[in-house]
Design a protein around this motif. Structure first.
Motif, PDB file in Angstrom:
ATOM      1  N   HIS A 622       0.800  -1.215   0.000  1.00  0.00           N
ATOM      2  CA  HIS A 622       0.000   0.000   0.000  1.00  0.00           C
ATOM      3  C   HIS A 622       0.840   1.276   0.000  1.00  0.00           C
ATOM      4  O   HIS A 622       0.279   2.371   0.053  1.00  0.00           O
ATOM      5  CB  HIS A 622      -0.921   0.010   1.220  1.00  0.00           C
ATOM      6  CG  HIS A 622      -1.870  -1.155   1.249  1.00  0.00           C
ATOM      7  ND1 HIS A 622      -1.496  -2.402   1.715  1.00  0.00           N
ATOM      8  CD2 HIS A 622      -3.154  -1.274   0.855  1.00  0.00           C
ATOM      9  CE1 HIS A 622      -2.513  -3.240   1.617  1.00  0.00           C
ATOM     10  NE2 HIS A 622      -3.537  -2.585   1.096  1.00  0.00           N
ATOM     11  N   SER A 639      -1.866   4.107  -0.721  1.00  0.00           N
ATOM     12  CA  SER A 639      -3.053   3.629  -1.420  1.00  0.00           C
ATOM     13  C   SER A 639      -3.987   2.931  -0.445  1.00  0.00           C
ATOM     14  O   SER A 639      -3.585   1.992   0.243  1.00  0.00           O
ATOM     15  CB  SER A 639      -2.647   2.658  -2.541  1.00  0.00           C
ATOM     16  OG  SER A 639      -3.783   2.078  -3.135  1.00  0.00           O
ATOM     17  N   HIS A 641      -6.597   0.561  -0.390  1.00  0.00           N
ATOM     18  CA  HIS A 641      -7.344  -0.456  -1.108  1.00  0.00           C
ATOM     19  C   HIS A 641      -7.270  -1.777  -0.364  1.00  0.00           C
ATOM     20  O   HIS A 641      -6.375  -2.003   0.457  1.00  0.00           O
ATOM     21  CB  HIS A 641      -6.804  -0.620  -2.536  1.00  0.00           C
ATOM     22  CG  HIS A 641      -5.408  -1.188  -2.590  1.00  0.00           C
ATOM     23  ND1 HIS A 641      -4.278  -0.389  -2.584  1.00  0.00           N
ATOM     24  CD2 HIS A 641      -4.963  -2.474  -2.645  1.00  0.00           C
ATOM     25  CE1 HIS A 641      -3.201  -1.151  -2.640  1.00  0.00           C
ATOM     26  NE2 HIS A 641      -3.596  -2.434  -2.670  1.00  0.00           N
ATOM     27  N   GLN A 645     -11.529  -4.000  -3.319  1.00  0.00           N
ATOM     28  CA  GLN A 645     -11.962  -2.680  -3.762  1.00  0.00           C
ATOM     29  C   GLN A 645     -10.903  -1.622  -3.483  1.00  0.00           C
ATOM     30  O   GLN A 645     -10.071  -1.772  -2.589  1.00  0.00           O
ATOM     31  CB  GLN A 645     -13.284  -2.284  -3.089  1.00  0.00           C
ATOM     32  CG  GLN A 645     -13.168  -2.052  -1.595  1.00  0.00           C
ATOM     33  CD  GLN A 645     -14.468  -1.618  -0.955  1.00  0.00           C
ATOM     34  OE1 GLN A 645     -14.895  -2.200   0.022  1.00  0.00           O
ATOM     35  NE2 GLN A 645     -15.112  -0.616  -1.492  1.00  0.00           N
ATOM     36  N   VAL A 646     -10.971  -0.547  -4.263  1.00  0.00           N
ATOM     37  CA  VAL A 646     -10.142   0.636  -4.056  1.00  0.00           C
ATOM     38  C   VAL A 646     -11.028   1.693  -3.411  1.00  0.00           C
ATOM     39  O   VAL A 646     -12.051   2.084  -3.980  1.00  0.00           O
ATOM     40  CB  VAL A 646      -9.541   1.149  -5.378  1.00  0.00           C
ATOM     41  CG1 VAL A 646      -8.787   2.443  -5.141  1.00  0.00           C
ATOM     42  CG2 VAL A 646      -8.644   0.083  -5.999  1.00  0.00           C
TER      43      VAL A 646
END
Length: 897
Positions: A622, A639, A641, A645-646
């Motif tokens: 991440h 990130s 996510h 899913q993001v």
């Protein structure tokens, strides 16, 4: 059962050093969102899981005492302690309660080692004004002693005998001071001396002195009016303390101006000093067979009998007109009789950093004479085979080198006792070691340790405490008289034995590690036993957890350790970066997992100082590095996510801010089949898992599940529990990690505030739920304060895939928090309270309210009543305190490479 122990420690010690950049701005917005997927409130509710009660007693296997290290009887400990030098003995007494008891008994009998090696006592500008430094000739190391008021660096040191200093304070009054026991005794006032008269102010208080009033009871010039602080510059020269065995009293003899006269006072009973006229120019004294012997600069020896109401004086040897030493000493020889020791000096040019126009003495030669009792003649001898001399402001000593093996035979150890020292306080001191016969000088220690003033003195450590009337006249300080019923003296014996190392190791094997580390620092012999025990890894198991925390009163590199066994605090200095600047996200196997100001993680063992960098945070799924024009990482792309899913686009974040929103909890496990260490990290977003073996260069992500809260490692499998009570296992032994669901989620289950999984001492797994309530303003997360209100315990039936609730843990305790969750037997850790939970604060929102009170304490299982751990609170609220189980293991970093 505590997870499998790591291998025995290794000889090397490796420390890491890390550069700590300036902390960046914490991240706000998308990346700092709620931890629980699908939850919008930081105050989740909880409903208890219903299960059948099960008796824990039937599940617990029989305890065995075969592996419990024995605690040696007090008599045997006393025999060990009887071999120690006093600095080592005093430190041994501070190791633990049972050793303190043995020390007290030994001391009450006076059976400690009597042939104590002199130490050099000095002050240092780097230590406090009340601190005396003691350089041990045995261990070649310095110790520090805190002394009572007034500050030692403000006093003159004019003598040292029987373990006592004779000091002069800034109003020219004298005190006896034992630096080892702290006992301090005021001597008769200087105003009771023959040559000093007090001058009073209007209130009746002494504010000046008249000195000198006369010489040998005849006026010889007009007396001066002198300030109280200035008299000591002119009056006191050298003082001695002697024990008169015939009366049991202590006598202080003082050589003083004008013209080196001699006065004395008994410590017990005398209210004034008694002058011993008519002779003068005295240089040194000794006490032998009830007589005070004094020698003058021309070698004349006088013997005073002080026992009658009127003293008598006899001349033992007359003046030698050919005698011209710079200093002379009279010493009782170990074989009987008296020695006269002459010291010759050269005077060198003033030191550049010393007093101007004052020449500096330098000892160049020592001459020895025995005193022939029959003819009163001096018989010169050229050496002292197997003997050593100690000369200076101390009571001169001649010691057998066979009894003191750390000393160099046929040498004189000397300090500076020049009578003009007070006029050259900043000049170098004449201190060293010189060979007898060849007059070859040897350095005492290099570089020099001491300040030039007060001038250093030899001190023979002593535990003697003078028994005096309890009133302010006699006891101006305090003492450490230890009292307890004394065992039979025969158990100590007169032969001081040195126990074999294997016996010492058995003693040490019974100690908690804080005590063991201190025992290892007592002396060289004990250090050897400690080292051998350390290498074998046979120190006491299990160790009782301690609370590790930071304190605003300690420096930034210091960790405080609160011992649940001794109810006391220890301080440990850790490697850089400062502990106060780190986040503490885990504690397992005696190592902390910390996060520095670049959001990088390290393992740190507070006891060994070993520090190991873990794989960079930029190798995690991440987090991606963003480099500047020079190629250096200066930001991260974070990130949010999951495997499914993001949540939102990556957020650009400063290195210092990532740890505010990413790291949650880390655990360290030892994998017995491979001999490696595994670090498991629970992290954002939404409580996901990643792991790395110590020595790997990157982290491995373990998708697809979320909401993990705790882990344990058993039989080669990683067990992880989610906040909904779902338990997963991971087999990390293969390149492709496999995952199994042991227990799923009930449809009726609600989120809880803490779920812990741990291996029970009787085998199997326990699932612990922690229920908390919030107080404060719900609209202001930073104001919320958590309180643990309840604990629920379940045994995990892996075969049936269900939980069985139990209501208590008789004979056991739990430790919960950012540590590896533990269940310990109170038989093995008797200082702990059974059927309790010891908990620290591991709230998932802890970084959002660092200054809030921490949720730390004890909870009684069954009725969930709360108990305070310690009062008042010792710790700073941030970094949040953690439980740590002390461990001396050193990781061998090449294991995984």
């Amino acid at each position: 059962m505590v997870p499998a122990s790591p291998p025995p420690p290794f000889a090397g010690q490796e420390r890491g050093r890390i550069k700590s950049p300036t902390r960046g701005t914490p991240l706000v917005g998308c990346a700092g969102g709620a931890r629980r997927q699908g939850s919008s409130s930081p105050r989740p509710s909880h409903t208890s899981r219903v299960g059948s009660l099960h008796s824990l007693k039937n599940a617990v296997r029989t305890e065995t005492t075969a592996g419990t290290p024995p605690e040696l009887p007090e008599e045997l400990l006393m025999t060990v302690f009887g071999t120690l030098e006093i600095p080592d003995l005093v430190r041994a007494a501070s190791v633990c309660t049972s050793w303190r008891s043995a020390y007290a008994a030994l001391r009450s009998l006076g059976k400690h080692k009597q042939a104590q090696t002199p130490c050099l006592l000095y002050t240092s500008e780097s230590a406090g004004d009340n601190v005396a430094c003691l350089y041990s000739l045995v261990e070649k190391r310095a110790y520090r002693l805190n002394l009572p008021e007034p500050p030692l660096r403000h006093r003159f040191i004019i003598g040292s005998s029987l373990g006592f200093l004779v000091t002069v304070d800034d109003i020219s009054e004298m005190h006896l001071l034992n630096p080892i026991t702290g006992q301090q005794i005021a001597l008769p006032s200087v105003t009771t001396m023959e040559y000093v008269k007090p001058i009073f102010d209007d209130s009746g208080a002494v504010h000046e002195y008249e000195y000198p009033s006369h010489f040998a009871r005849r006026a010889f010039f007009t007396p001066s009016i002198i300030a109280r602080c200035k008299l000591r510059e002119q009056l006191q020269i050298k003082a001695f303390v002697f024990h008169d065995t015939s009366t049991g009293s202590y006598i202080v003899a003082l050589i003083h101006e004008p013209y080196n006269h001699l006065s004395f006072a008994r410590v017990l009973g005398d209210e004034k000093w008694t002058l011993l006229p008519p002779h003068h120019h005295y240089q040194d004294c000794t006490y032998k067979d009830g007589l005070l012997y004094a020698v003058d600069i021309k070698g004349e020896i006088h013997a005073f009998d002080l026992n009658g109401p009127a003293f008598t004086m006899k001349i033992i040897r007359g003046v030698d007109e050919d005698f011209y030493p710079d200093a002379i000493y009279i010493v009782e020889a170990p074989w009987g009789g008296l020695l006269l020791v002459s010291r010759f000096k050269e005077f060198e040019d003033p030191a550049e950093d010393g007093d101007p126009e004052i020449y500096v003495p330098h000892t160049t030669e020592i001459k020895l004479h025995t005193v022939d009792d029959g003819t009163e003649r001096l018989v010169e001898i050229d050496c002292l085979p197997d003997h050593v001399l100690f000369l200076g402001h101390n009571d001169p000593l001649c010691l057998s080198a066979k009894d003191y093996p750390a000393l160099n035979g046929n040498h004189a150890y000397f300090t500076d006792d020049d009578e003009y020292n007070k006029n050259r306080k900043s000049s170098p001191r004449d201190i060293g070691v010189i060979g007898l016969g060849n007059n070859r000088e040897v350095d005492l220690v290099s570089p020099l340790l001491w300040s030039n003033w007060p001038s250093p003195v030899w001190l023979t450590p002593s535990l003697t405490v003078m028994k005096l009337p309890s009133n302010d006249r006699w006891l101006s300080g305090w003492d450490h008289v230890l009292s307890r019923p004394s065992p039979t003296e025969a158990t100590v014996g007169t032969t001081l034995l040195e126990l074999p190392e294997d016996i010492m190791m058995r003693v040490f094997a019974s100690l908690e590690i804080p005590d063991l580390v201190r025992a290892g620092a007592v002396c060289t012999f004990w250090r050897s036993a400690y080292t051998a025990l350390h290498k074998l890894g046979t120190h006491k198991q299990p160790q009782t957890p301690c609370l590790l925390y930071c304190s605003e009163s300690s420096s930034e590199n210091v960790a405080c350790l609160y011992s649940l066994v001794e109810k006391r605090v220890y301080r440990l200095t850790l490697p850089e970066p400062p502990l106060h600047s780190r986040f503490l996200i885990g504690s397992s196997l005696g190592l902390l997992v910390t996060v520095d100001e670049r959001s990088e993680m390290h393992l740190v063992n507070p006891f060994t100082g070993q520090q190991i960098a873990l794989p960079s945070v930029t190798t995690m799924q991440h987090v991606k590095p963003i480099c500047d024009d020079s190629g250096a990482v200066h930001k991260y792309a974070y990130s949010r996510h999951t495997a499914n899913q993001v949540i939102c686009p990556p957020k650009i974040i400063a290195p210092a801010a990532l740890r505010e929103v990413f790291h949650q909890k880390a655990l360290l496990f030892y994998d017995t089949p491979t001999g490696s260490y595994i670090v498991v990290l629970i992290h954002m977003p939404f409580g996901q898992l990643s792991f790395a073996r110590v020595g790997d260069d990157k982290w491995t992500w373990l998708p697809p599940h979320t909401n993990y809260f705790d882990c344990t490692y058993k039989d080669g499998l990683l067990y992880a529990v989610t906040l909904m009570g779902e338990i997963h296992t991971f087999d990390l032994s293969e390149p492709d990690v496999t995952m199994n669901i042991i227990i799923g989620v009930d449809d009726d289950d609600f989120e809880i505030q803490g779920a812990y999984i741990l291996e029970a001492p009787w085998g199997g797994l326990l699932l612990i739920w922690r229920l908390k309530v919030y107080s404060g303003n719900p609209d202001d997360i930073s104001s919320l304060t958590l309180h643990t209100k309840g604990i629920k315990i379940h045994e995990v039936d892996v075969a049936a895939k269900k939980l069985v609730e139990i209501d208590c843990l008789h004979g056991h305790v739990l430790f919960l928090g950012h540590n590896q969750s533990l269940c310990l037997s109170t038989k093995e850790c008797p200082a702990l309270k059974e059927n309790r939970v010891y908990f620290t604060d591991d709230n998932e929102y802890i970084t959002e309210h660092k200054d809030n009170r921490r949720d730390i304490g004890l909870l009684r299982l069954g009725n969930n009543s709360w108990e305070s751990l310690v009062f008042p609170q010792l710790w700073s609220n941030w970094p949040a305190p953690v439980w740590i189980t002390p461990n001396l293991t050193m990781m061998k970093l090449s294991l995984n490479k």
